[in-house]
Design an enzyme around this catalytic site. Structure first.
Site, PDB file in Angstrom:
ATOM      1  N   ARG A  89     116.503  40.608  75.495  1.00  7.86           N
ATOM      2  CA  ARG A  89     117.926  40.747  75.189  1.00  7.86           C
ATOM      3  C   ARG A  89     118.375  39.693  74.188  1.00  7.86           C
ATOM      4  O   ARG A  89     119.433  39.819  73.574  1.00  7.86           O
ATOM      5  CB  ARG A  89     118.776  40.625  76.464  1.00  7.86           C
ATOM      6  N   HIS A  90     117.578  38.642  74.042  1.00  6.23           N
ATOM      7  CA  HIS A  90     117.919  37.567  73.090  1.00  6.23           C
ATOM      8  C   HIS A  90     117.466  38.020  71.715  1.00  6.23           C
ATOM      9  O   HIS A  90     116.309  37.911  71.345  1.00  6.23           O
ATOM     10  CB  HIS A  90     117.288  36.243  73.546  1.00  6.23           C
ATOM     11  N   GLU A  97     104.691  42.311  71.407  1.00  3.44           N
ATOM     12  CA  GLU A  97     104.216  42.389  72.796  1.00  3.44           C
ATOM     13  C   GLU A  97     102.997  43.298  72.884  1.00  3.44           C
ATOM     14  O   GLU A  97     102.863  44.243  72.089  1.00  3.44           O
ATOM     15  CB  GLU A  97     105.351  42.960  73.664  1.00  3.44           C
ATOM     16  N   GLU A  98     102.128  43.040  73.850  1.00  2.00           N
ATOM     17  CA  GLU A  98     100.964  43.914  74.047  1.00  2.00           C
ATOM     18  C   GLU A  98     101.449  45.329  74.356  1.00  2.00           C
ATOM     19  O   GLU A  98     102.548  45.522  74.886  1.00  2.00           O
ATOM     20  CB  GLU A  98     100.059  43.370  75.154  1.00  2.00           C
ATOM     21  N   GLY A 100     101.187  49.078  76.120  1.00  2.00           N
ATOM     22  CA  GLY A 100     100.673  49.873  77.234  1.00  2.00           C
ATOM     23  C   GLY A 100     100.220  51.255  76.781  1.00  2.00           C
ATOM     24  O   GLY A 100      99.742  52.050  77.574  1.00  2.00           O
ATOM     25  N   ARG A 101     100.387  51.525  75.468  1.00  2.00           N
ATOM     26  CA  ARG A 101      99.895  52.791  74.913  1.00  2.00           C
ATOM     27  C   ARG A 101      98.493  52.612  74.328  1.00  2.00           C
ATOM     28  O   ARG A 101      97.692  53.517  74.360  1.00  2.00           O
ATOM     29  CB  ARG A 101     100.831  53.272  73.803  1.00  2.00           C
ATOM     30  N   ARG A 196     119.596  30.542  80.193  1.00  2.00           N
ATOM     31  CA  ARG A 196     118.472  30.846  81.086  1.00  2.00           C
ATOM     32  C   ARG A 196     117.994  29.658  81.888  1.00  2.00           C
ATOM     33  O   ARG A 196     116.926  29.706  82.511  1.00  2.00           O
ATOM     34  CB  ARG A 196     117.318  31.440  80.269  1.00  2.00           C
TER      35      ARG A 196
HETATM   36  C1  LIG Z   1     122.944  35.112  84.037  1.00  3.01           C
HETATM   37  C2  LIG Z   1     122.895  36.308  83.134  1.00  3.01           C
HETATM   38  C3  LIG Z   1     123.236  37.557  83.599  1.00  3.01           C
HETATM   39  C4  LIG Z   1     123.181  38.686  82.763  1.00  3.01           C
HETATM   40  N1  LIG Z   1     123.522  39.904  83.265  1.00  3.01           N
HETATM   41  C5  LIG Z   1     123.492  41.005  82.471  1.00  3.01           C
HETATM   42  C6  LIG Z   1     123.845  42.300  82.943  1.00  3.01           C
HETATM   43  O1  LIG Z   1     124.186  42.469  84.100  1.00  3.01           O
HETATM   44  N2  LIG Z   1     123.762  43.346  82.084  1.00  3.01           N
HETATM   45  C7  LIG Z   1     123.416  43.206  80.762  1.00  3.01           C
HETATM   46  O2  LIG Z   1     123.355  44.187  80.024  1.00  3.01           O
HETATM   47  N3  LIG Z   1     123.066  41.976  80.271  1.00  3.01           N
HETATM   48  C8  LIG Z   1     123.104  40.889  81.071  1.00  3.01           C
HETATM   49  N4  LIG Z   1     122.752  39.659  80.572  1.00  3.01           N
HETATM   50  C9  LIG Z   1     122.294  39.558  79.173  1.00  3.01           C
HETATM   51  C10 LIG Z   1     123.415  39.013  78.258  1.00  3.01           C
HETATM   52  O3  LIG Z   1     124.504  39.905  78.214  1.00  3.01           O
HETATM   53  C11 LIG Z   1     122.863  38.786  76.828  1.00  3.01           C
HETATM   54  O4  LIG Z   1     122.396  40.029  76.332  1.00  3.01           O
HETATM   55  C12 LIG Z   1     121.736  37.791  76.775  1.00  3.01           C
HETATM   56  O5  LIG Z   1     122.043  36.655  77.528  1.00  3.01           O
HETATM   57  C13 LIG Z   1     121.454  37.402  75.315  1.00  3.01           C
HETATM   58  O6  LIG Z   1     122.488  36.557  74.886  1.00  3.01           O
HETATM   59  P1  LIG Z   1     122.966  36.497  73.390  1.00  3.01           P
HETATM   60  O7  LIG Z   1     123.547  37.807  72.952  1.00  3.01           O
HETATM   61  O8  LIG Z   1     123.867  35.281  73.273  1.00  3.01           O
HETATM   62  O9  LIG Z   1     121.590  36.183  72.614  1.00  3.01           O
HETATM   63  P2  LIG Z   1     121.123  36.678  71.180  1.00  3.01           P
HETATM   64  O10 LIG Z   1     121.006  38.147  71.138  1.00  3.01           O
HETATM   65  O11 LIG Z   1     119.886  35.889  70.854  1.00  3.01           O
HETATM   66  O12 LIG Z   1     122.299  36.295  70.213  1.00  3.01           O
HETATM   67  C14 LIG Z   1     122.548  34.921  69.885  1.00  3.01           C
HETATM   68  C15 LIG Z   1     123.946  34.825  69.324  1.00  3.01           C
HETATM   69  O13 LIG Z   1     124.008  35.552  68.101  1.00  3.01           O
HETATM   70  C16 LIG Z   1     125.275  36.193  67.996  1.00  3.01           C
HETATM   71  N5  LIG Z   1     125.039  37.637  67.975  1.00  3.01           N
HETATM   72  C17 LIG Z   1     123.877  38.301  68.198  1.00  3.01           C
HETATM   73  N6  LIG Z   1     124.040  39.626  68.040  1.00  3.01           N
HETATM   74  C18 LIG Z   1     125.346  39.817  67.746  1.00  3.01           C
HETATM   75  C19 LIG Z   1     126.140  40.976  67.516  1.00  3.01           C
HETATM   76  N7  LIG Z   1     125.650  42.206  67.569  1.00  3.01           N
HETATM   77  N8  LIG Z   1     127.437  40.801  67.231  1.00  3.01           N
HETATM   78  C20 LIG Z   1     127.976  39.572  67.175  1.00  3.01           C
HETATM   79  N9  LIG Z   1     127.293  38.417  67.411  1.00  3.01           N
HETATM   80  C21 LIG Z   1     125.991  38.553  67.688  1.00  3.01           C
HETATM   81  C22 LIG Z   1     126.086  35.770  69.211  1.00  3.01           C
HETATM   82  O14 LIG Z   1     126.816  34.605  68.875  1.00  3.01           O
HETATM   83  C23 LIG Z   1     125.030  35.427  70.218  1.00  3.01           C
HETATM   84  O15 LIG Z   1     125.458  34.520  71.221  1.00  3.01           O
HETATM   85  C24 LIG Z   1     122.796  38.543  81.398  1.00  3.01           C
HETATM   86  C25 LIG Z   1     122.454  37.267  80.928  1.00  3.01           C
HETATM   87  C26 LIG Z   1     122.506  36.165  81.770  1.00  3.01           C
HETATM   88  C27 LIG Z   1     122.119  34.798  81.212  1.00  3.01           C
END
Ligand SMILES: Cc1cc2nc3c(=O)[nH]c(=O)nc-3n(C[C@H](O)[C@H](O)[C@H](O)COP(=O)(O)OP(=O)(O)OC[C@H]3O[C@@H](n4cnc5c(N)ncnc54)[C@H](O)[C@@H]3O)c2cc1C
Length: 242
Positions: A89-90, A97-98, A100-101, A196
């Protein structure tokens, strides 16, 4: 193929390539005032002066984030797939990644260590975890091991019958291990670490799943060895990603 099933309670995190130092932050920041002469000072960490620390502190505190982007760290990670789902999600990172296909997945499965806290209390976004009873600990180990063995047996039977890996893998559980390279710079790593890890003194505490936190702890150690002043000032400024 009749592989032995492996159960693990850990994650693997190694820094396989990096170009990262506190000097990289300074040379990038100072181009705004002294131009290309900043290159002469790049990487000069041992001699970092008070004024250099002050500049990194200012950048961190006032959230001038771009000078923290001129560096790169590639980590090799082995962890269960439920961790990879959270990890990936980051988006400000590069992943491979490795597959599975294209290969048979190894029968390595995550089972929580006995000391892993099992009981959840509180509300979404702010859970507290408490140790399980001996019965809960035994139950978790037994159920997870049993489901893993059962699922891998089904996977293998389909492969043995000539079914494609991409189809057979549909029965595998989220606790099977995968492996990947992930490359981040210090700015995106700080964002990852702020979310995290739960660390006392964080301005915005986060409550991550323990298993991704295990990856984050090791990544922070490896990063802090290469950028000790940046890592220290990240902590002193409340672990807010600049
Ligand atoms: C404790 C916890 C619980 C969570 N629970 C859930 C959940 O229930 N469901 C769920 O779906 N996710 C969940 N997440 C995931 C969360 O919503 C984020 O997707 C994840 O933490 C990645 O964060 P990020 O977007 O800051 O990171 P990155 O994607 O690495 O982005 C880094 C920074 O870049 C900027 N950025 C990146 N992309 C964009 C964009 N498109 N538009 C504008 N700015 C951008 C933002 O400033 C962002 O903070 C959870 C995360 C945590 C830590």
């Amino acid at each position: 193929m009749n592989d032995e099933i492996e159960f693990r309670s850990d994650v693997t995190v190694e820094l396989v390539r990096s170009q990262a130092s506190d000097g990289d932050v300074l040379f990038a920041a100072r181009v705004s005032t002294i131009g290309e002469q900043t290159l002469e000072r790049a990487g000069d960490d041992e001699e970092l002066e008070k004024r250099d620390r002050g500049l990194i502190n200012f950048l961190m505190r006032d959230r001038h984030g771009t000078p923290f982007e001129h560096n790169s760290m590639t980590f090799y990670v082995q962890a269960p797939i439920f961790v990879f789902r959270e990890f990936q999600r980051h988006r400000i990172a590069s992943y491979n990644e490795e597959s599975g296909r294209y290969r048979q997945l190894r029968p390595a499965f995550y089972v929580p260590a006995p000391e892993r806290r099992l009981r959840q209390e509180g509300r979404p976004g702010k859970y507290e975890f408490h140790p399980g009873t001996p019965e809960q600990t035994a139950l978790v180990a037994e159920e997870i091991r049993g489901a893993s063995v059962e699922a891998y047996g089904r996977y293998q039977r389909m492969l043995d019958a000539g079914v494609a890996r991409e189809v057979a893998r549909m029965v595998l559980p989220l606790n099977i291990y995968s492996s990947m390279y992930v490359t981040m710079n210090a700015r995106s790593l700080m964002n990852f670490l702020s979310l995290r890890r739960l660390v006392e003194g964080s301005a915005f505490p986060s409550f991550p799943q323990r298993e991704i936190e295990m990856c984050a702890e090791r990544m922070e150690e490896l990063w802090a060895e290469r950028m000790p002043i940046t890592a220290e000032l990240f902590n002193r400024n409340g672990r807010v990603a600049p």
